[in-house]
Design an enzyme around this catalytic site. Sequence first.
Site, PDB file in Angstrom:
ATOM      1  N   ASP A  12       0.952  -1.214  -0.041  1.00 37.10           N
ATOM      2  CA  ASP A  12       0.117  -0.048   0.033  1.00 37.10           C
ATOM      3  C   ASP A  12       0.892   1.196   0.034  1.00 37.10           C
ATOM      4  OD1 ASP A  12      -2.387   1.464   0.070  1.00 37.10           O
ATOM      5  OD2 ASP A  12      -2.736   1.369   2.032  1.00 37.10           O
ATOM      6  N   HIS A  29       2.718   3.718  -8.747  1.00 36.51           N
ATOM      7  CA  HIS A  29       2.571   2.455  -9.242  1.00 36.51           C
ATOM      8  C   HIS A  29       3.927   1.873 -10.171  1.00 36.51           C
ATOM      9  CE1 HIS A  29      -1.333   2.264  -7.586  1.00 36.51           C
ATOM     10  NE2 HIS A  29      -1.772   3.049  -8.645  1.00 36.51           N
ATOM     11  N   LEU A 122      11.002 -20.554  -5.715  1.00 37.57           N
ATOM     12  CA  LEU A 122      10.075 -19.663  -4.836  1.00 37.57           C
ATOM     13  C   LEU A 122       8.829 -19.776  -5.736  1.00 37.57           C
ATOM     14  CD1 LEU A 122       9.281 -17.059  -3.159  1.00 37.57           C
ATOM     15  CD2 LEU A 122      10.482 -15.692  -4.957  1.00 37.57           C
TER      16      LEU A 122
HETATM   17  C1  FPP Z   1      -2.026   0.146  -3.391  1.00 37.73           C
HETATM   18  O1  FPP Z   1      -1.465   1.463  -3.256  1.00 37.73           O
HETATM   19  C2  FPP Z   1      -1.342  -0.664  -4.546  1.00 37.73           C
HETATM   20  C3  FPP Z   1      -2.126  -1.071  -5.446  1.00 37.73           C
HETATM   21  C4  FPP Z   1      -3.185  -0.829  -5.614  1.00 37.73           C
HETATM   22  C5  FPP Z   1      -1.322  -1.850  -6.883  1.00 37.73           C
HETATM   23  C6  FPP Z   1      -0.053  -2.553  -6.393  1.00 37.73           C
HETATM   24  C7  FPP Z   1       0.904  -2.602  -7.850  1.00 37.73           C
HETATM   25  C8  FPP Z   1       2.247  -2.425  -7.781  1.00 37.73           C
HETATM   26  C9  FPP Z   1       3.244  -2.595  -6.463  1.00 37.73           C
HETATM   27  C10 FPP Z   1       2.948  -2.552  -8.973  1.00 37.73           C
HETATM   28  C11 FPP Z   1       2.629  -3.332  -9.778  1.00 37.73           C
HETATM   29  C12 FPP Z   1       2.792  -4.857  -9.566  1.00 37.73           C
HETATM   30  C13 FPP Z   1       2.986  -5.699 -10.356  1.00 37.73           C
HETATM   31  C14 FPP Z   1       3.356  -7.059  -9.788  1.00 37.73           C
HETATM   32  C15 FPP Z   1       3.159  -5.597 -11.813  1.00 37.73           C
HETATM   33  P1  FPP Z   1      -2.536   2.500  -3.431  1.00 37.73           P
HETATM   34  O2  FPP Z   1      -2.470   3.089  -4.699  1.00 37.73           O
HETATM   35  O3  FPP Z   1      -3.582   2.254  -2.859  1.00 37.73           O
HETATM   36  O4  FPP Z   1      -1.608   3.748  -2.537  1.00 37.73           O
HETATM   37  P2  FPP Z   1      -2.531   4.985  -1.828  1.00 37.73           P
HETATM   38  O5  FPP Z   1      -2.960   4.148  -0.523  1.00 37.73           O
HETATM   39  O6  FPP Z   1      -1.308   5.844  -1.342  1.00 37.73           O
HETATM   40  O7  FPP Z   1      -3.728   5.559  -2.811  1.00 37.73           O
END
Ligand code: FPP
Length: 224
Positions: A12, A29, A122
């Site tokens: 997150d 992201h 893994l």
């Molecule tokens: C949450 O942060 C994150 C996500 C919903 C997406 C996770 C994606 C990645 C780490 C990159 C892509 C991964 C792969 C494996 C291709 P948020 O956007 O909710 O953050 P916020 O709480 O600050 O809004």
Amino acid sequence: MNRLNHVAIIMDGNGRWGIKYKNSRNAGHKEGLKTVEKIIKETIKKKIKFLTLFAFSTENWKRPKKEINYLFNLLENFLTNRIKDLHKQNIKLKILGSKKFSKKLNKLLSNSEKKTSKNTKLQINLALNYGSKSELIGAFKKIQISKCQINEKNIGRYLQTKNIPDPDLLIRTGNTKRLSNFLLWQLAYSEIFFEKKLWPAFNEKDFHRIIKEYKNIKRNFGRI
Ligand code: FPP
């Protein structure tokens, strides 16, 4: 010292990091993907056998279309460019959640799973369009159809995490203390670490610090 076999992570904080440093959630992201790569490397180094990453929840569809498209493009590029190398490193990829994406992405995900299915170093479980409540309902329905008993063993057998041991450790970055419908059944006895840092800022050192702390916890599993 506790053995560490399975680490699950709620990644997150990408959006907040992106806004703060690049004025764009999507940039967060992109940076978050770099952390994914770092943590995969460290997981291998630490000889951990399972890494489960929450990449997209069933609730994340409520985000703006532009952000959703960006995330899936990122995933598509990641798999297209990296799956060969992951396979070479003996890494198995498994998708948790229901594959209801574009035809192209569904195929890419299935092919990546198939290609790496025999690998043993893994196992990376990527939770995509995943929600724990819907996973549990699916399991209960299957038990009902098969007319077998409702018990822990049978529920475990019908979950998507069948054959995957429960996480020993859950890390949630981003300074938020909630589970967000992630592995609600499987996390029953996991050690949970809520990390203040946002996911793109999380690094190897943070990972090591948490692992060290985890290893020294007295895990009772209900005993004293
Ligand atoms: C949450 O942060 C994150 C996500 C919903 C997406 C996770 C994606 C990645 C780490 C990159 C892509 C991964 C792969 C494996 C291709 P948020 O956007 O909710 O953050 P916020 O709480 O600050 O809004």
